[in-house]
Design an enzyme around this catalytic site. Structure first.
Site, PDB file in Angstrom:
ATOM      1  N   ASN B 136      62.868  92.792  24.917  1.00 17.97           N
ATOM      2  CA  ASN B 136      62.575  91.607  24.781  1.00 17.97           C
ATOM      3  C   ASN B 136      61.983  91.604  23.266  1.00 17.97           C
ATOM      4  O   ASN B 136      60.451  91.746  23.349  1.00 17.97           O
ATOM      5  CB  ASN B 136      61.961  90.725  25.636  1.00 17.97           C
ATOM      6  CG  ASN B 136      61.761  89.338  25.167  1.00 17.97           C
ATOM      7  OD1 ASN B 136      61.914  88.942  23.905  1.00 17.97           O
ATOM      8  ND2 ASN B 136      61.328  88.676  26.002  1.00 17.97           N
ATOM      9  N   PHE B 137      62.459  91.506  22.012  1.00 20.46           N
ATOM     10  CA  PHE B 137      61.664  91.611  20.872  1.00 20.46           C
ATOM     11  C   PHE B 137      61.932  89.975  20.224  1.00 20.46           C
ATOM     12  O   PHE B 137      61.735  90.043  19.028  1.00 20.46           O
ATOM     13  CB  PHE B 137      62.251  92.763  19.885  1.00 20.46           C
ATOM     14  CG  PHE B 137      62.160  94.045  20.133  1.00 20.46           C
ATOM     15  CD1 PHE B 137      61.041  94.412  21.015  1.00 20.46           C
ATOM     16  CD2 PHE B 137      63.094  94.892  19.723  1.00 20.46           C
ATOM     17  CE1 PHE B 137      61.145  95.923  21.307  1.00 20.46           C
ATOM     18  CE2 PHE B 137      63.037  96.367  20.089  1.00 20.46           C
ATOM     19  CZ  PHE B 137      61.966  96.636  20.939  1.00 20.46           C
ATOM     20  N   CYS B 139      60.417  87.101  21.893  1.00 19.46           N
ATOM     21  CA  CYS B 139      59.649  85.683  22.468  1.00 19.46           C
ATOM     22  C   CYS B 139      58.878  85.411  21.090  1.00 19.46           C
ATOM     23  O   CYS B 139      57.883  86.165  20.788  1.00 19.46           O
ATOM     24  CB  CYS B 139      58.834  86.257  23.788  1.00 19.46           C
ATOM     25  SG  CYS B 139      58.298  84.600  24.380  1.00 19.46           S
ATOM     26  N   ASN B 204      67.192  84.952  20.810  1.00 18.42           N
ATOM     27  CA  ASN B 204      66.110  84.275  21.577  1.00 18.42           C
ATOM     28  C   ASN B 204      65.809  83.030  21.045  1.00 18.42           C
ATOM     29  O   ASN B 204      66.307  82.470  20.261  1.00 18.42           O
ATOM     30  CB  ASN B 204      64.622  85.417  21.515  1.00 18.42           C
ATOM     31  CG  ASN B 204      64.097  85.322  23.007  1.00 18.42           C
ATOM     32  OD1 ASN B 204      63.671  84.193  23.200  1.00 18.42           O
ATOM     33  ND2 ASN B 204      63.699  86.466  23.561  1.00 18.42           N
ATOM     34  N   THR B 205      64.545  82.604  21.271  1.00 23.92           N
ATOM     35  CA  THR B 205      64.480  81.000  21.084  1.00 23.92           C
ATOM     36  C   THR B 205      63.606  81.030  19.619  1.00 23.92           C
ATOM     37  O   THR B 205      63.191  81.843  19.013  1.00 23.92           O
ATOM     38  CB  THR B 205      63.289  80.371  22.050  1.00 23.92           C
ATOM     39  OG1 THR B 205      62.403  81.251  22.080  1.00 23.92           O
ATOM     40  CG2 THR B 205      64.164  80.186  23.432  1.00 23.92           C
ATOM     41  N   CYS B 349      85.468  49.434  12.106  1.00 26.13           N
ATOM     42  CA  CYS B 349      84.013  49.419  12.297  1.00 26.13           C
ATOM     43  C   CYS B 349      83.391  49.770  10.870  1.00 26.13           C
ATOM     44  O   CYS B 349      82.191  49.347  10.601  1.00 26.13           O
ATOM     45  CB  CYS B 349      83.498  50.770  13.073  1.00 26.13           C
ATOM     46  SG  CYS B 349      83.733  52.368  12.602  1.00 26.13           S
ATOM     47  N   CYS B 352      83.038  54.731   8.017  1.00 26.00           N
ATOM     48  CA  CYS B 352      83.868  55.646   6.903  1.00 26.00           C
ATOM     49  C   CYS B 352      83.503  55.172   5.536  1.00 26.00           C
ATOM     50  O   CYS B 352      83.280  55.761   4.462  1.00 26.00           O
ATOM     51  CB  CYS B 352      85.237  56.014   7.025  1.00 26.00           C
ATOM     52  SG  CYS B 352      86.198  54.217   7.059  1.00 26.00           S
ATOM     53  N   CYS B 385      84.050  61.408   6.482  1.00 26.27           N
ATOM     54  CA  CYS B 385      84.465  60.129   6.913  1.00 26.27           C
ATOM     55  C   CYS B 385      85.081  60.603   8.586  1.00 26.27           C
ATOM     56  O   CYS B 385      85.021  59.855   9.439  1.00 26.27           O
ATOM     57  CB  CYS B 385      85.598  59.437   6.255  1.00 26.27           C
ATOM     58  SG  CYS B 385      87.005  60.798   5.479  1.00 26.27           S
ATOM     59  N   CYS B 389      83.716  59.100  12.056  1.00 29.90           N
ATOM     60  CA  CYS B 389      84.564  58.193  12.501  1.00 29.90           C
ATOM     61  C   CYS B 389      84.392  58.225  14.101  1.00 29.90           C
ATOM     62  O   CYS B 389      84.508  59.267  14.602  1.00 29.90           O
ATOM     63  CB  CYS B 389      86.042  58.452  12.110  1.00 29.90           C
ATOM     64  SG  CYS B 389      87.086  57.235  12.972  1.00 29.90           S
TER      65      CYS B 389
HETATM   66  C1  LIG Z   1      61.565  78.628  29.933  1.00 30.56           C
HETATM   67  C2  LIG Z   1      62.218  79.714  29.076  1.00 30.56           C
HETATM   68  C3  LIG Z   1      61.917  80.959  29.292  1.00 30.56           C
HETATM   69  C4  LIG Z   1      62.302  81.935  28.553  1.00 30.56           C
HETATM   70  N1  LIG Z   1      61.765  83.392  28.881  1.00 30.56           N
HETATM   71  C5  LIG Z   1      62.383  84.517  28.192  1.00 30.56           C
HETATM   72  C6  LIG Z   1      61.831  85.695  28.610  1.00 30.56           C
HETATM   73  O1  LIG Z   1      60.982  86.002  29.620  1.00 30.56           O
HETATM   74  N2  LIG Z   1      62.563  86.735  28.047  1.00 30.56           N
HETATM   75  C7  LIG Z   1      63.473  86.491  27.092  1.00 30.56           C
HETATM   76  O2  LIG Z   1      64.041  87.624  26.606  1.00 30.56           O
HETATM   77  N3  LIG Z   1      64.018  85.404  26.885  1.00 30.56           N
HETATM   78  C8  LIG Z   1      63.137  84.254  27.169  1.00 30.56           C
HETATM   79  N4  LIG Z   1      63.724  82.988  27.129  1.00 30.56           N
HETATM   80  C9  LIG Z   1      65.073  82.916  26.040  1.00 30.56           C
HETATM   81  C10 LIG Z   1      66.296  82.806  26.975  1.00 30.56           C
HETATM   82  O3  LIG Z   1      66.598  84.076  27.350  1.00 30.56           O
HETATM   83  C11 LIG Z   1      67.439  82.407  25.831  1.00 30.56           C
HETATM   84  O4  LIG Z   1      67.225  83.510  24.723  1.00 30.56           O
HETATM   85  C12 LIG Z   1      67.414  81.250  24.815  1.00 30.56           C
HETATM   86  O5  LIG Z   1      66.865  80.097  25.880  1.00 30.56           O
HETATM   87  C13 LIG Z   1      68.583  80.897  24.480  1.00 30.56           C
HETATM   88  O6  LIG Z   1      69.754  80.549  25.302  1.00 30.56           O
HETATM   89  P1  LIG Z   1      69.875  78.905  25.943  1.00 30.56           P
HETATM   90  O7  LIG Z   1      70.240  77.955  24.571  1.00 30.56           O
HETATM   91  O8  LIG Z   1      71.321  79.222  26.801  1.00 30.56           O
HETATM   92  O9  LIG Z   1      68.825  78.392  26.406  1.00 30.56           O
HETATM   93  C14 LIG Z   1      63.387  81.853  27.713  1.00 30.56           C
HETATM   94  C15 LIG Z   1      63.858  80.657  27.643  1.00 30.56           C
HETATM   95  C16 LIG Z   1      63.106  79.662  28.213  1.00 30.56           C
HETATM   96  C17 LIG Z   1      63.805  78.231  28.051  1.00 30.56           C
END
Ligand SMILES: Cc1cc2nc3c(=O)[nH]c(=O)nc-3n(C[C@H](O)[C@H](O)[C@H](O)COP(=O)(O)O)c2cc1C
Ligand SMILES: Cc1cc2nc3c(=O)[nH]c(=O)nc-3n(C[C@H](O)[C@H](O)[C@H](O)COP(=O)(O)OP(=O)(O)OC[C@H]3O[C@@H](n4cnc5c(N)ncnc54)[C@H](O)[C@@H]3O)c2cc1C
Ligand code: SF4
Lengths: 448, 432
Positions: B136-137, B139, B204-205, B349, B352, B385, B389
């Site tokens: 996990n690089f 978070c 990841n997020t 509506c 467009c 458009c 639409c």
């Molecule tokens: C509450 C929450 C906790 C998460 N914890 C981790 C984590 O511990 N390790 C990790 O690799 N990704 C973590 N993620 C990221 C998810 O694994 C994933 O990469 C991300 O949510 C995108 O996918 P999705 O759009 O389907 O949610 C977390 C996401 C959420 C919402």
């Protein structure tokens, strides 16, 4: 206005062919793809969804709706058919407001449920229009099962058994299969020969031999079937009709509603069907509503349903009642027939108002008469021609668990079996569950 | 019927749908139920080093962006890695894997950026029977401030170094999970590849603030009057994720590197799009958190239906769209289309008209009786458009036939030609 329209007595041809065609067209036209997407979008995909619990066949409704929403209506149809092989008919005839849609959480939220029935029709119509039958049979087991009656219960049982690899013979008394789907359901609910087409599609699985004009107790006996087959399923519905036991009941034009509806369903040309100008229907269920509404649609001027108890006790759903009143049918509650007057044929029906008290229903002195040149009995059907040896309960075949009757290797389901609620979907569920039980027994499982 | 069985870097699963490392995979109870519901695999919630586990906030940890009818479009979170003891997680992983040998079980890891920490955790996970590890690089909150997660993922040299340690100290297949909070996603992917990664997973997020409480004047989720940025996920991030997956799939440096696609997968269609852009499987988090584990059923039947409908097997889909992802300057400038309004489908509506008149090219005429017609002389074919639409397929784009005159330019439609050879391009090379 034509003479025929208003002439007293029981006549055919009150309406033009065009009017009849309009009146008997699809009461709930199908959704197009866009409407289906919009409707599907409203499903919340609830956990342990109340709609599933409310469906007697436990269709996974949220799943099939999600499958529609994601553009895979065929997958949706398979979800439906796995639980309910007559999902197409049920989509048209289920009183959804009392079942799935009544339980929809959107009812709680905004009083407007997801349109589950219409969505079910959208999915099933699509798949049924495709070439071929979507289910494959398992390897043959060499076992043979006799099914009595090709109504919803019998067909559902036969399909599930065939899918499991058993060979099935259906014995059907009438010339056509389908049971009340073919002979009973209101015609505007199942237009364009859908009932017959559905049976043909269902039989497409193979392994089901349909023998029509075969009356159990006439052409064959239960004893003989038990000797010849590994198991027997009885899905014979309710062939008899309850009598009014009212003075004058024998007068001409006092008829069984189910017979009237049967003739209507089988009529090639609705223009030749006779109907009265003043029609009185006695009863409070779906049959009463269907006879009344269809009388109106055939051109009767005044149609009245008279039910002996309060409106809340009518077994026709509120939606059905609304359909009746919006079709111009008048509903009178708390009145019971006391005499049928006339000179040869019925001319008037006399009623007494009733009171539903702790000692049951009592007739009051308040009386009234309704003009009638036709009167339909719709006060329920009863089981007829039960083979000897079967234990009955409340006039129906007593069953335990998944439809096991008192006789070894004889199952029963649908309207003829005790305990159900006389709905198409319940018959389907009971036929299916009996088939699973039969299969378990035939393949050496629990033998009850 | 199409076979959905998947083999991702040697890890087998009955379908290509895995749950991403997140709350749905944080404990044995969840993972067992997920497997019962049909998920092909899981990446266990990220484990940290031995010792006292991390702590989470005790107030709300999610922010949300709703669409109409409260549909969840995006979710943001400030949750950390697992806050349960390492030994408990390891014991549970072993127990689940023993009972579900056919499902993929990958362990996500995040420990401090030193070789001993990685060596120790790898030794600890080795005998769980798990199928692989995911680093996990990615978070973006909480852990990154401690020099882990995206703090590593944003420095390609660190990624390479840690990946190398992992491959050195473990025989397990190694997936490197990438953060999208970076300008060029190819760099960390290349670093992972150099370090010996068997695959990358992404995204990841995304760093985000979903909303601000306008009475408290603080970001949401608000913890005692304050908020911190979180990580965004769900349907809203899918377009970002798809692009990043495609970039890695088509880059000459990383082409062929297996990819696990993550980010907003909610339906079979989303999954199919990731697969077409080169992902070997997909991971899901928000869809499960919104709808429960059962959503996987729709993904399974939908993907199968789609593959059957196109007479394809799963392998035929993977990467199928990659050759068609190109750079802008390779697009055919002689491909000419015009908007066409279906008057029978039009509900009048006027959206467009507003869109084109106010913000585009004044190419729609509004005639008496609210009849809307495209003026081909003005239409540049932007398709705005079509997009706005409300009626599906009411407005479509018609492709001009070869030789047909474009009434806007007065030129006949020519053969393929792109910007690289266009006369207006000062850098254009003369066509050979
Ligand atoms: C509450 C929450 C906790 C998460 N914890 C981790 C984590 O511990 N390790 C990790 O690799 N990704 C973590 N993620 C990221 C998810 O694994 C994933 O990469 C991300 O949510 C995108 O996918 P999705 O759009 O389907 O949610 C977390 C996401 C959420 C919402
Ligand atoms: C007028 C009317 C309208 C209805 N409308 C609705 C509705 O809108 N929605 C709904 O859910 N339900 C409706 N119902 C109820 C529904 O039709 C029944 O619950 C359902 O058809 C029961 O299925 P079944 O298979 O048990 O019996 P049936 O449909 O009655 O089928 C029984 C079959 O067995 C055959 N059979 C009978 N005896 C023998 C014998 N001795 N040997 C061989 N074959 C035999 C019969 O010919 C028939 O084909 C309606 C019923 C009626 C009467
Ligand atoms: S989902 Fe609701 S009930 Fe469950 S832990 Fe979170 S806040 Fe509490």
């Amino acid at each position: 206005m034509s003479q025929a329209r208003l002439s007293p007595g029981v006549h055919s041809g009150r309406l033009s062919a065009d009017e009849l065609a309009r009146n008997f067209s699809d009461v709930a036209p199908p959704l197009d793809a866009h409407e289906a997407r919009v409707a599907a979008d409203r499903c919340y995909f609830c956990h342990d969804a109340p709609c599933i619990i409310a469906c007697p066949t436990s269709i996974d409704i949220p799943l099939f709706i999600r499958q529609i929403a994601t553009g895979t209506p065929d997958a949706a149809a398979m979800t439906i058919f796995h639980a309910n092989i007559l999902g197409g008919m049920c989509a048209r005839v289920c009183p959804t407001e009392n079942l799935c849609e009544g339980a929809c959480v959107r009812m709680e939220a905004e009083g407007d449920p997801v349109r589950i029935g219409a969505l079910q029709r959208f999915a099933t119509d699509g798949l049924m229009a495709r070439e071929g039958h979507p289910f494959r049979r398992a390897a043959p087991t060499g076992r043979r099962v006799a099914v009595i009656g090709a109504g919803p219960a019998g067909l559902s049982c036969a399909h599930r058994l065939a899918a499991k690899g058993h060979d099935v013979v259906i014995f059907e008394a009438r010339p056509k299969p389908g049971g009340l789907n073919e002979y009973g359901i209101a015609s505007y609910k199942t237009v364009d020969g859908f009932a017959a087409a559905e049976v043909e599609w269902l039989l497409g699985i193979g392994g089901i031999e349909l023998r029509h004009s075969q009356l159990l107790g006439d052409q064959m006996t239960l004893e003989a079937l038990r000797a010849e087959f590994d198991a027997v399923f009885l899905g014979m519905g309710l062939g008899g009709v309850n009598a009014l036991r009212t003075e004058g009941e024998e007068r001409a034009n006092v008829l069984d509603a189910v017979a009237f509806i049967r003739d209507l369903r089988q009529a090639g040309d609705l223009g030749v069907l006779p109907v009265g100008r003043d029609v009185v229907v006695i009863g409070g269920g779906m049959t009463a509503v269907d006879a009344a509404v269809q009388s109106r649609l055939l051109g009767a001027e005044n149609v009245t349903i008279v039910y002996r108890r309060g409106q809340d006790r009518m077994s026709a759903s509120l939606h059905e009642q609304d359909h009746a009143t919006s079709s111009g049918v008048r509903i009178i509650c708390n009145a019971a027939p006391v005499a049928i007057h006339g000179n040869g044929a019925v001319a008037e029906v006399e009623f007494a108002y009733t009171e539903d008290g702790p000692d049951g229903l009592v007739l009051t002195d308040q009386r009234f008469r309704l003009k009638a040149d036709q009167c339909f009995r719709a006060i329920g059907q009863r089981l007829e021609g039960v083979p000897v040896g079967l234990v009955l309960e409340g006039g129906k075949i007593a069953v335990t668990g998944p439809g096991r009757s008192s006789l070894d290797r004889v199952w029963a389901g649908g309207d003829c079996a005790a305990g159900g609620n006389d709905l198409t979907v319940t018959a389907v569920a009971e036929g299916r569950d009996a088939a699973e039980d039969i299969h378990a027994l035939l393949t050496g499982g629990d033998n009850g | 019927m199409a076979d959905l069985r998947s083999d991702f870097i040697g890890i087998r699963s009955p379908n290509p749908f895995w749950l991403a490392s997140a709350p749905p995979t944080d404990k044995e109870y969840n993972v067992r139920r997920a497997f019962q519901a049909g998920w092909g695999g899981v990446v266990w919630k990220t484990l940290g080093s031995e010792g006292p586990p991390v702590v989470n906030v005790n107030g709300p940890r999610y922010g949300v962006v709703h669409g109409a009818d409260r549909r969840v479009l995006g979710l943001n979170n400030i949750e950390l890695i697992t806050d349960r003891p390492l030994e408990v997680n390891l014991r549970e992983i072993k127990s689940v894997k023993r009972d579900y040998p056919d499902r993929a079980l990958v362990i996500s890891l995040m420990v401090p950026c030193d070789e001993d920490s990685w060596k120790a955790i790898l030794a600890a996970v080795e005998d769980t029977g798990a199928d692989g590890v995911e680093l996990n690089f990615g978070c973006p909150h909480g852990m990154s401030e401690r020099g882990m997660g995206s703090a590593v993922g944003q420095v390609p040299e660190y990624i390479e170094m840690v990946t190398r340690w992992v491959k050195q100290h473990s025989r397990m297949p190694c997936i490197v999970k990438l953060t999208p909070n970076i300008t060029d996603i190819r760099k960390p992917a290349e670093a992972a590849k150099r370090g010996g990664a068997d695959a990358v997973s992404l995204i990841n997020t995304v760093n985000s603030i979903t909303s601000v409480d306008l009475d408290l004047f603080a970001p949401e989720p608000t913890i005692d009057g304050r908020g911190a940025h979180g990580g965004y996920c769900g349907p809203a991030v899918k377009p970002i994720a798809l692009n990043m997956v495609a970039e890695i799939a088509r880059s000459p440096e990383t082409r062929g590197l297996p990819i696990s696609g993550i980010g907003g997968v909610t339906t079979w269609r989303d999954a199919a799009e990731f697969l077409a852009l080169g992902a070997g499987n997909v991971q899901v988090c928000t869809a499960a958190m919104t709808y429960g584990f059962k959503v996987v059923q729709e993904m399974i039947t939908g993907l199968r239906d789609y593959l059957d409908g196109h007479a394809m097997e799963l392998g035929d889909l993977i990467g199928r769209a990659v050759p068609n992802v190109t750079d802008w300057n390779r697009l055919n400038l002689n491909y000419v289309t015009k908007a066409v309004i279906d008057q029978d489908a039009c509900i009048k509506c006027g959206r467009c008209f507003a869109a084109c008149e106010d913000t585009s090219h004044q190419a729609i005429a509004m005639k008496p009786g609210r009849v809307f017609e495209v003026i081909e002389e003005e239409c540049v074919a932007c398709n705005l458009c079509v997009d706005i639409c409300p009626v599906e397929n009411c407005i479509t784009m018609r492709e001009l036939a070869p030789g047909e005159v474009d009434r806007r330019t007065g030129l006949g439609r020519g053969d393929y030609a792109n910007w690289t050879t266009h006369p207006n391009n000062p850098m254009a090379k003369a066509a050979e």
